[in-house]
Write a protein that holds these residues in place. Structure first.
Motif, PDB file in Angstrom:
ATOM      1  N   GLN A 299      46.471  51.749  43.237  1.00 51.74           N
ATOM      2  CA  GLN A 299      45.514  51.724  42.134  1.00 51.74           C
ATOM      3  C   GLN A 299      44.499  50.631  42.364  1.00 51.74           C
ATOM      4  O   GLN A 299      44.851  49.515  42.698  1.00 51.74           O
ATOM      5  N   LYS A 300      43.260  50.958  42.145  1.00 49.61           N
ATOM      6  CA  LYS A 300      42.222  49.947  42.287  1.00 49.61           C
ATOM      7  C   LYS A 300      42.156  49.046  41.061  1.00 49.61           C
ATOM      8  O   LYS A 300      41.529  48.020  41.088  1.00 49.61           O
ATOM      9  N   ASN A 301      42.828  49.440  39.994  1.00 46.18           N
ATOM     10  CA  ASN A 301      42.766  48.683  38.750  1.00 46.18           C
ATOM     11  C   ASN A 301      43.969  47.776  38.525  1.00 46.18           C
ATOM     12  O   ASN A 301      44.120  47.237  37.447  1.00 46.18           O
TER      13      ASN A 301
ATOM     14  N   GLU B  92      44.580  44.867  39.657  1.00 46.51           N
ATOM     15  CA  GLU B  92      44.108  43.504  39.373  1.00 46.51           C
ATOM     16  C   GLU B  92      43.582  43.409  37.944  1.00 46.51           C
ATOM     17  O   GLU B  92      43.806  42.416  37.257  1.00 46.51           O
ATOM     18  N   LYS B  93      42.907  44.448  37.498  1.00 51.24           N
ATOM     19  CA  LYS B  93      42.378  44.464  36.130  1.00 51.24           C
ATOM     20  C   LYS B  93      43.529  44.485  35.125  1.00 51.24           C
ATOM     21  O   LYS B  93      43.500  43.757  34.129  1.00 51.24           O
ATOM     22  N   THR B  94      44.533  45.299  35.404  1.00 52.75           N
ATOM     23  CA  THR B  94      45.687  45.375  34.505  1.00 52.75           C
ATOM     24  C   THR B  94      46.439  44.052  34.482  1.00 52.75           C
ATOM     25  O   THR B  94      46.820  43.567  33.411  1.00 52.75           O
TER      26      THR B  94
ATOM     27  N   GLY C 266      45.144  41.182  35.166  1.00 50.15           N
ATOM     28  CA  GLY C 266      44.238  40.238  34.511  1.00 50.15           C
ATOM     29  C   GLY C 266      44.301  40.317  33.001  1.00 50.15           C
ATOM     30  O   GLY C 266      44.077  39.325  32.306  1.00 50.15           O
ATOM     31  N   ALA C 267      44.622  41.490  32.489  1.00 49.40           N
ATOM     32  CA  ALA C 267      44.755  41.658  31.035  1.00 49.40           C
ATOM     33  C   ALA C 267      46.152  41.267  30.548  1.00 49.40           C
ATOM     34  O   ALA C 267      46.299  40.681  29.478  1.00 49.40           O
TER      35      ALA C 267
ATOM     36  N   GLY D 283      50.061  52.146  35.764  1.00 49.42           N
ATOM     37  CA  GLY D 283      49.383  51.196  34.890  1.00 49.42           C
ATOM     38  C   GLY D 283      50.164  50.816  33.646  1.00 49.42           C
ATOM     39  O   GLY D 283      49.704  50.007  32.855  1.00 49.42           O
TER      40      GLY D 283
END
Length: 71
Positions: free
Chosen positions: A16-18, A20-22, A24-25, A69
């Motif tokens: 998943q490219k997200n 890091e975003k997950t 980070g949240a 996610g």
């Protein structure tokens, strides 16, 4: 239960490219309630099991971030 130390294991091979975003949240929210948060990625089959076995009773809570996610 020891709430001062927790571990977050996430799927390091999820693709998943997200992730890091997950992370980070999720990490700042979890860190507000936990004194020490260990964040560790899995790389191969059974890594999560091995991490839990090694840490054992030293942690009070365990969080898993799946490949889709979910936490």
């Amino acid at each position: 239960m020891n709430r001062k130390k927790a571990m977050l294991i996430y799927n390091g091979n999820a693709g998943q490219k997200n992730v890091e975003k997950t992370l980070g949240a999720a990490v700042p929210v979890l860190s507000q309630a936990i004194d020490e948060l260990i964040v560790i990625p899995t790389r191969k089959k059974h890594d999560a099991f091995e991490f839990c076995r090694e840490i054992g009773e030293d942690i009070g809570q365990l969080f898993i971030l799946g490949g889709d996610g979910t936490v």
